[in-house]
Design a protein around this motif. Structure first.
Motif, mmCIF file in Angstrom:
data_model
loop_
_atom_site.group_PDB
_atom_site.id
_atom_site.type_symbol
_atom_site.label_atom_id
_atom_site.label_comp_id
_atom_site.label_asym_id
_atom_site.label_seq_id
_atom_site.Cartn_x
_atom_site.Cartn_y
_atom_site.Cartn_z
ATOM 1 N N SER A 9 0.804 -1.219 0.000
ATOM 2 C CA SER A 9 0.000 0.000 0.000
ATOM 3 C C SER A 9 0.832 1.261 0.000
ATOM 4 O O SER A 9 0.373 2.316 -0.385
ATOM 5 C CB SER A 9 -0.943 0.004 1.210
ATOM 6 O OG SER A 9 -0.188 -0.029 2.401
ATOM 7 N N THR A 116 -5.483 4.437 -2.552
ATOM 8 C CA THR A 116 -4.889 3.219 -2.000
ATOM 9 C C THR A 116 -3.368 3.296 -1.910
ATOM 10 O O THR A 116 -2.746 2.377 -1.371
ATOM 11 C CB THR A 116 -5.269 2.011 -2.865
ATOM 12 O OG1 THR A 116 -4.752 2.184 -4.185
ATOM 13 C CG2 THR A 116 -6.785 1.843 -2.938
ATOM 14 N N ARG A 117 -2.797 4.387 -2.455
ATOM 15 C CA ARG A 117 -1.341 4.529 -2.525
ATOM 16 C C ARG A 117 -0.723 3.273 -3.134
ATOM 17 O O ARG A 117 0.282 2.737 -2.667
ATOM 18 C CB ARG A 117 -0.741 4.829 -1.143
ATOM 19 C CG ARG A 117 -1.290 6.096 -0.521
ATOM 20 C CD ARG A 117 -0.464 6.573 0.651
ATOM 21 N NE ARG A 117 -0.386 5.603 1.721
ATOM 22 C CZ ARG A 117 -1.342 5.397 2.620
ATOM 23 N NH1 ARG A 117 -2.460 6.113 2.564
ATOM 24 N NH2 ARG A 117 -1.191 4.508 3.575
ATOM 25 N N ASN A 118 -1.352 2.808 -4.190
ATOM 26 C CA ASN A 118 -0.951 1.585 -4.864
ATOM 27 C C ASN A 118 -0.786 1.886 -6.351
ATOM 28 O O ASN A 118 -1.770 2.166 -7.038
ATOM 29 C CB ASN A 118 -2.038 0.510 -4.657
ATOM 30 C CG ASN A 118 -1.675 -0.821 -5.288
ATOM 31 O OD1 ASN A 118 -0.729 -0.923 -6.062
ATOM 32 N ND2 ASN A 118 -2.430 -1.839 -4.956
ATOM 33 N N THR A 174 -8.594 0.961 5.761
ATOM 34 C CA THR A 174 -7.266 1.379 5.329
ATOM 35 C C THR A 174 -7.030 0.931 3.891
ATOM 36 O O THR A 174 -7.738 0.068 3.377
ATOM 37 C CB THR A 174 -6.193 0.758 6.231
ATOM 38 O OG1 THR A 174 -6.243 -0.679 6.083
ATOM 39 C CG2 THR A 174 -6.437 1.121 7.687
ATOM 40 N N PRO A 175 -6.028 1.495 3.225
ATOM 41 C CA PRO A 175 -5.747 1.056 1.854
ATOM 42 C C PRO A 175 -5.484 -0.438 1.740
ATOM 43 O O PRO A 175 -5.971 -1.095 0.823
ATOM 44 C CB PRO A 175 -4.511 1.875 1.479
ATOM 45 C CG PRO A 175 -4.624 3.121 2.295
ATOM 46 C CD PRO A 175 -5.221 2.675 3.597
ATOM 47 N N THR A 178 -8.696 -2.379 2.133
ATOM 48 C CA THR A 178 -9.546 -2.163 0.966
ATOM 49 C C THR A 178 -9.115 -3.047 -0.194
ATOM 50 O O THR A 178 -9.939 -3.686 -0.855
ATOM 51 C CB THR A 178 -9.496 -0.689 0.538
ATOM 52 O OG1 THR A 178 -9.928 0.138 1.621
ATOM 53 C CG2 THR A 178 -10.389 -0.436 -0.658
ATOM 54 N N ASP A 253 -2.374 8.814 5.110
ATOM 55 C CA ASP A 253 -3.507 9.258 5.909
ATOM 56 C C ASP A 253 -3.116 10.290 6.950
ATOM 57 O O ASP A 253 -3.870 11.218 7.242
ATOM 58 C CB ASP A 253 -4.152 8.053 6.612
ATOM 59 C CG ASP A 253 -4.840 7.117 5.622
ATOM 60 O OD1 ASP A 253 -4.823 7.422 4.422
ATOM 61 O OD2 ASP A 253 -5.378 6.088 6.064
ATOM 62 N N ARG A 267 -12.511 9.038 2.188
ATOM 63 C CA ARG A 267 -12.184 7.831 1.425
ATOM 64 C C ARG A 267 -13.454 7.084 1.036
ATOM 65 O O ARG A 267 -13.592 6.607 -0.089
ATOM 66 C CB ARG A 267 -11.255 6.926 2.229
ATOM 67 C CG ARG A 267 -10.921 5.628 1.483
ATOM 68 C CD ARG A 267 -9.906 4.769 2.208
ATOM 69 N NE ARG A 267 -8.559 5.295 2.051
ATOM 70 C CZ ARG A 267 -7.812 5.732 3.050
ATOM 71 N NH1 ARG A 267 -8.286 5.717 4.282
ATOM 72 N NH2 ARG A 267 -6.606 6.178 2.828
#
Length: 363
Positions: A9, A116-118, A174-175, A178, A253, A267
């Motif tokens: 993530s 998602t910082r992905n 959280t990412p 998720t 976050d 979110r």
């Protein structure tokens, strides 16, 4: 399925790297937007002229002007019925649907990658395409294909509800939770879809299902344009207006909360917006992969990671990209047509590999 792509993530280093842009690049940003807008308009008009029928730019404009009631004031003669039907009933709805779907998927991909910082996130990350596929396959097997857009949209929304409910049951959304919840829902829906196809699909229904699952805008009508275009204008515009919020989410976050953003509520709202927009797009085109994955990365190479620029530019370039991908899909093996999802994957995979190679030091 596109949902199976996962990454840690926190793995959004390529975005941070691309954020460091020179003042010259920032000054060029308005020109990128103007150029991309012109490119989209030209792409739509030119794409309509391409095909076995001999049509020109002037024919396209005459047909559009006539149907908009501008033919008389402009002194334009109506096209012959056959040519007019080719433009207005067949090619133009298809091209406009492709433009809307490409724009919407690019916006959704950029938002999902930030939330998602992905860097491997795309619009289907929460199992939306698998849920839409399950709904679509059900109505196609039952022989009520007229309900396909409704069933696909409903399946995508149910997949979203299931993924967020599962992530919420584990605690704060959280990412990482998720992504994992979306993966679980995706696999379950994909298994159900495969079982239905194996058990019930035969003959023409099997071919129709296969074409839809591969992603196609071949059957687009003005209803498809209204669904996809309306969703992009309303939901896409709302998502594109959240650029400053997404800039904060890119760095985590804690950073977002420090800027006064209600992290969990924001979110939730953004995920729901992405899901609704994706569901509307998938309902008219099937699951067209790679557009929402590669376009945001490609745009970051041009402008950096500022979402106020990234989102509108990704939408414009995503629309042009899918217009030309679909044009190639319907002409490269004429008179046979390829589902456009095959071409987007064939083009997107090597392009994404090149983007990864260029950013290898930041991974």
């Amino acid at each position: 399925m596109a949902e199976r792509r996962t990454a840690p993530s926190g793995a959004h280093a390529p975005v941070r790297r691309s954020a460091r842009r020179s003042p010259g690049t920032r000054r060029a940003t308005p020109w990128w937007l103007v150029g991309a807008s012109l490119a989209l308009v030209v792409s739509v008009v030119v794409a309509v002229t391409i095909g076995p029928a001999d049509l020109s730019w002037g024919d396209v404009w005459r047909s559009i002007a006539t149907h908009l009631g501008l033919g008389g004031p402009l002194g334009l003669e109506p096209l012959p019925l056959l040519q007019d039907g080719m433009v207005w009933q067949l090619r133009l709805p298809r091209v406009l649907t492709a433009a809307a779907v490409g724009a919407g998927l690019a916006i959704c991909g950029a938002v999902m990658q930030s939330l998602t910082r992905n860097p491997l996130a795309d619009p289907y990350l929460l199992g939306l395409s698998s849920g839409a596929s399950l709904g679509a396959v059900l109505v196609l097997v039952l022989g009520v294909s007229v309900l396909l857009p409704v069933a696909a949209f409903g399946g995508a929304v149910l997949a979203l509800v299931a993924a967020l409910a599962l992530a919420g049951s584990l605690g704060a959304i959280t990412p990482t939770r998720t992504v994992l919840a979306g993966l679980a829902v995706s696999q379950l829906a994909a298994a159900a879809t495969s079982f239905i196809i194996f058990w019930s699909a035969t003959g023409d229904s099997y071919r129709e299902i296969l074409s839809w699952l591969m992603g196609s805008v071949a059957g687009a009508t003005w209803t498809s344009v209204a669904i996809a275009g309306g969703a992009v204008l309303v939901l896409g515009t709302l998502l594109a207006s959240t650029g400053s919020v997404l800039d904060a989410f890119t760095f985590g976050d804690t950073a977002a909360a420090g800027l006064g953003i209600a992290v969990n509520r924001t979110r939730w709202l953004l995920l729901v917006g992405v899901a609704l927009l994706t569901g509307a797009l998938v309902s008219v085109s099937g699951a067209i992969g790679f557009v929402g994955l590669i376009l945001p990365h490609a745009v970051r190479l041009l402008t950096g990671a500022r979402h106020r620029v990234l989102l509108p530019l990704a939408a414009l370039l995503g629309g042009s990209f899918l217009v030309w991908a679909d044009t190639l899909a319907r002409t490269i093996f004429a008179p046979r047509e390829l589902p456009v999802g095959i071409l987007t994957a064939a083009i997107g995979a090597p392009v994404f590999a090149i983007i990864l190679w260029r950013g290898r030091r930041a991974l």
